[in-house]
Design an enzyme around this catalytic site. Structure first.
Site, PDB file in Angstrom:
ATOM      1  CE  LYS A 201       0.793  -1.296  -0.643  1.00 24.95           C
ATOM      2  NZ  LYS A 201       1.617  -0.272  -1.235  1.00 24.95           N
ATOM      3  CD  GLU A 207       3.886   1.390  14.852  1.00 26.20           C
ATOM      4  OE1 GLU A 207       3.763   0.464  14.181  1.00 26.20           O
ATOM      5  OE2 GLU A 207       5.145   2.476  14.914  1.00 26.20           O
ATOM      6  N   GLY A 263       2.340   3.730   0.199  1.00 28.31           N
ATOM      7  CA  GLY A 263       1.597   4.180   1.175  1.00 28.31           C
ATOM      8  C   GLY A 263       1.043   5.507   1.375  1.00 28.31           C
ATOM      9  NE  ARG A 264       7.365   7.178  -0.099  1.00 22.88           N
ATOM     10  CZ  ARG A 264       7.356   5.588  -0.701  1.00 22.88           C
ATOM     11  NH1 ARG A 264       6.797   5.100   0.718  1.00 22.88           N
ATOM     12  NH2 ARG A 264       8.638   4.922  -1.229  1.00 22.88           N
ATOM     13  CD  GLU A 350       7.896   5.782   3.923  1.00 23.23           C
ATOM     14  OE1 GLU A 350       7.765   5.474   4.338  1.00 23.23           O
ATOM     15  OE2 GLU A 350       6.466   5.590   3.522  1.00 23.23           O
ATOM     16  CE  LYS A 509       7.213  -0.679   9.397  1.00 26.27           C
ATOM     17  NZ  LYS A 509       6.622  -1.402   8.443  1.00 26.27           N
TER      18      LYS A 509
HETATM   19  O1  F6P Z   1       6.437   2.548   7.980  1.00 22.69           O
HETATM   20  C1  F6P Z   1       6.533   2.562   7.042  1.00 22.69           C
HETATM   21  C2  F6P Z   1       5.309   2.354   6.427  1.00 22.69           C
HETATM   22  O2  F6P Z   1       5.094   0.924   5.746  1.00 22.69           O
HETATM   23  C3  F6P Z   1       4.743   3.672   5.536  1.00 22.69           C
HETATM   24  O3  F6P Z   1       5.502   3.029   4.023  1.00 22.69           O
HETATM   25  C4  F6P Z   1       3.097   3.447   5.745  1.00 22.69           C
HETATM   26  O4  F6P Z   1       2.994   4.654   4.954  1.00 22.69           O
HETATM   27  C5  F6P Z   1       3.560   3.026   6.755  1.00 22.69           C
HETATM   28  O5  F6P Z   1       4.358   2.821   6.767  1.00 22.69           O
HETATM   29  C6  F6P Z   1       2.042   2.704   7.376  1.00 22.69           C
HETATM   30  O6  F6P Z   1       1.587   0.941   7.362  1.00 22.69           O
HETATM   31  P1  F6P Z   1       0.595   1.264   6.711  1.00 22.69           P
HETATM   32  O7  F6P Z   1      -0.569   1.104   6.094  1.00 22.69           O
HETATM   33  O8  F6P Z   1       0.417  -0.474   5.838  1.00 22.69           O
HETATM   34  O9  F6P Z   1       0.236   0.410   8.025  1.00 22.69           O
END
Ligand code: F6P
Length: 543
Positions: A201, A207, A263-264, A350, A509
């Site tokens: 997102k 990562e 995101g979720r 979350e 983070k």
């Molecule tokens: O760190 C948590 C989070 O922000 C979640 O809410 C999200 O689903 C995940 O990391 C991945 O985020 P992104 O899709 O922005 O990489």
């Protein structure tokens, strides 16, 4: 919540706690029928819970006093209910067949439809071979690079719907950053036939971006630094066009979604493209349609006593805040739903793992339970011991499909008998007298039987929900996931929290960046002595 309603529920809980589940069943032969709901073939039997019609009346009054119906409307109508981020919450729009929904005067349905057309068209091109790899070979392998909501949904859904997969398409997922997933997968794939889907997102997640850069470097190394080939083998799913461009993915290879999709809650958006590539666009559309059916049920069933997500959410609320049951186990019995607990873990924890209300006040009650679980049938041979005889009561959601045309009948009969037997055993338990009588009947002498029987007592009176899907199909999986999304919403309303932000993920983070700078720079900044010592240990051993 109004104190009076809370107090009524408290007093009522003290009465309910004195009645066993079995006594409730003995008192009313119609209990299972009365305390079950069904929508579109999905059955929710909540009769094995510590509640009566009176409990439901009180809980529903409490929900109404929280303004639940107006809040549901506010979500569907694009009000900015995610107040800390000043965002609307519109995952429901992603699966809606509406043509108009205004957000800040702009029709978001136009954007949603445009991206769906782009996704469907891309699927068609991959599946027909119109989009080929850089050497002219068909794309056969999808590698989804993402984490959290950009991974858990696609992993669950692709595993659950594997029998619906497109012929000749494989999928892999890279989420963790330790290098193992990446290293394992690159030994199995062919750069000429692989499509890397960078799903993020924000497009800033450490990562994911690390894995995406490593994948691109690997791809270039394999292709004699063919940078032009990247366009055929890397696509991005994101809200962040600028970061996607900086990464080197062209605008036409980006599939957009928007900040009104959490995101979720994003598997329904462009994040679902890996799923659609794997199961085909028509099946993905069915998945969206199933969720849409649950949205309509949730939004339009104004008699809340008949509303599945409302009842599921209120039962969870009842246990956490009035029985002090702080844990919830999710037990899917079909192997294809094994990743469902992990998915629900993020969705619930979350969303509702918070201690500050929407208005900024601290809560003085418990909120989201610890959600965990695994395949129910495997759990029976592992942690169910604690659930049956441990010192804490853990409510359980058992999920099972009525029929499975991709399995076989004999296996399915055994699966069902186990799921039902477990729920019955949790509820009825076994008395000392029964345990002793069984041992005596087996020929054990009386003294030993009286000793051993103590260990064979099951307190029982342990609650469970039973969710029965007609089958694990795209449609019913969509319904099931949407059911839990709305359950989370209901509980957020009861706890007066914003279920759609996630500030609790930030601090770790931030500190990880500082620690990484220390590791890379070799000069350790200000930390506690434990962290400092461990950084020193890591620096001295990493080479
Ligand atoms: O760190 C948590 C989070 O922000 C979640 O809410 C999200 O689903 C995940 O990391 C991945 O985020 P992104 O899709 O922005 O990489």
């Amino acid at each position: 919540m109004q104190q009076e309603l809370f107090d009524q529920l408290r007093t009522h809980q003290q009465q309910i706690a004195k009645i066993s589940l079995q006594d409730m069943f003995n008192a009313d032969s119609e209990r299972a029928k009365k305390l079950s709901l069904e929508t579109d073939g999905l059955i929710f039997d909540f009769s094995k819970n510590k509640l009566t019609e009176g409990t439901l009346d009180l809980l529903l009054n409490a929900a109404k006093s929280q303004g639940i119906q107006a809040k549901i409307q506010a979500m569907f109508n694009a009000e900015k209910i995610n107040n800390t981020e000043d965002r609307a919450v519109l995952h429901t729009a992603l699966r809606s067949e509406k043509t108009s929904l205004l957000l800040d005067g702009h029709n978001v349905m136009d954007d949603i439809h445009a991206v769906k057309i782009q996704m469907a068209e891309f699927c068609r091109k991959i599946h027909t071979g119109e989009h080929l790899g850089y050497t002219g070979k068909k794309i056969t392998t999808i590698v989804n690079i993402g984490i959290g909501g950009s991974d858990l949904g696609p992993v669950l859904i692709c595993q659950a719907l594997k029998p619906y997969r497109q012929a000749g398409i494989n999928i892999h997922f890279i989420s963790s950053v330790d290098g193992y997933m990446f290293n394992d997968i690159i030994t199995e794939i062919d750069p000429e036939t692989t499509l890397f889907v960078v799903a993020s997102k924000t497009f800033t997640t450490q990562e994911t971006m690390t894995n995406a850069h490593s994948s691109r470097n690997w791809f270039l190394a394999q292709t004699n630094n063919n940078t032009a080939a990247i366009a055929k083998h890397f696509i991005a799913l994101s809200t962040n066009a600028k970061a996607v461009a900086e990464f080197g993915i062209a605008a036409e290879n980006m599939f957009e979604f928007w900040d009104f999709v959490g995101g979720r809650y994003s598997s329904w958006s462009a994040i679902g493209l890996s799923i659609a590539l794997y199961i085909g666009w028509d099946n993905f559309a069915e998945f969206l349609a199933g969720a849409n059916a649950m949205d309509k049920h949730f939004n339009e069933t104004t008699d809340l006593r008949q509303n599945l997500p409302v009842i599921l959410g209120l039962i969870g609320y009842w246990y956490v805040d009035f029985f002090d049951y702080r844990s919830l186990v999710i037990s899917p019995y079909n192997t294809r739903l094994t990743r469902f607990p992990a998915y629900i873990q993020q969705l619930e924890m979350e969303s509702n793992g918070k201690s500050v209300k929407t208005n900024g006040d601290s809560v003085n009650y418990a909120t989201c339970p610890i959600v965990w679980g695994d395949s129910g049938i495997n759990g029976q041979h592992a942690y169910y011991q604690l659930l049956h005889q441990g010192t804490q009561v853990v409510p359980m959601d058992i999920i099972i499909a009525a029929s499975d045309k991709f399995s076989n009948q004999e296996h399915n009969d055994i699966l069902w008998s186990n799921a039902l037997a477990q729920a019955e055993a949790f509820m009825t338990g076994k008395t000392y007298a029964t345990a002793e009588a069984e041992l005596l009947a087996q020929g054990m002498d009386a003294v030993k039987a009286s000793e051993i029987a103590k260990h064979k007592v099951f307190a029982g009176n342990r609650p469970s929900n039973m969710l029965v899907l007609p089958e694990i199909s795209p449609r019913y999986l969509g319904m099931l996931i949407a059911l839990y999304e709305h359950k989370v919403f209901v509980q957020g309303v009861m706890w007066e929290i914003n279920s759609f932000d996630q500030w609790g993920v930030e601090l770790g983070k931030q500190l990880a960046k500082k620690v990484l700078a220390d590791i890379e720079g070799g000069a350790i900044s200000n930390h506690d002595s434990s962290t400092t010592t461990l950084i020193q240990h890591y620096i001295s051993t990493r080479k």
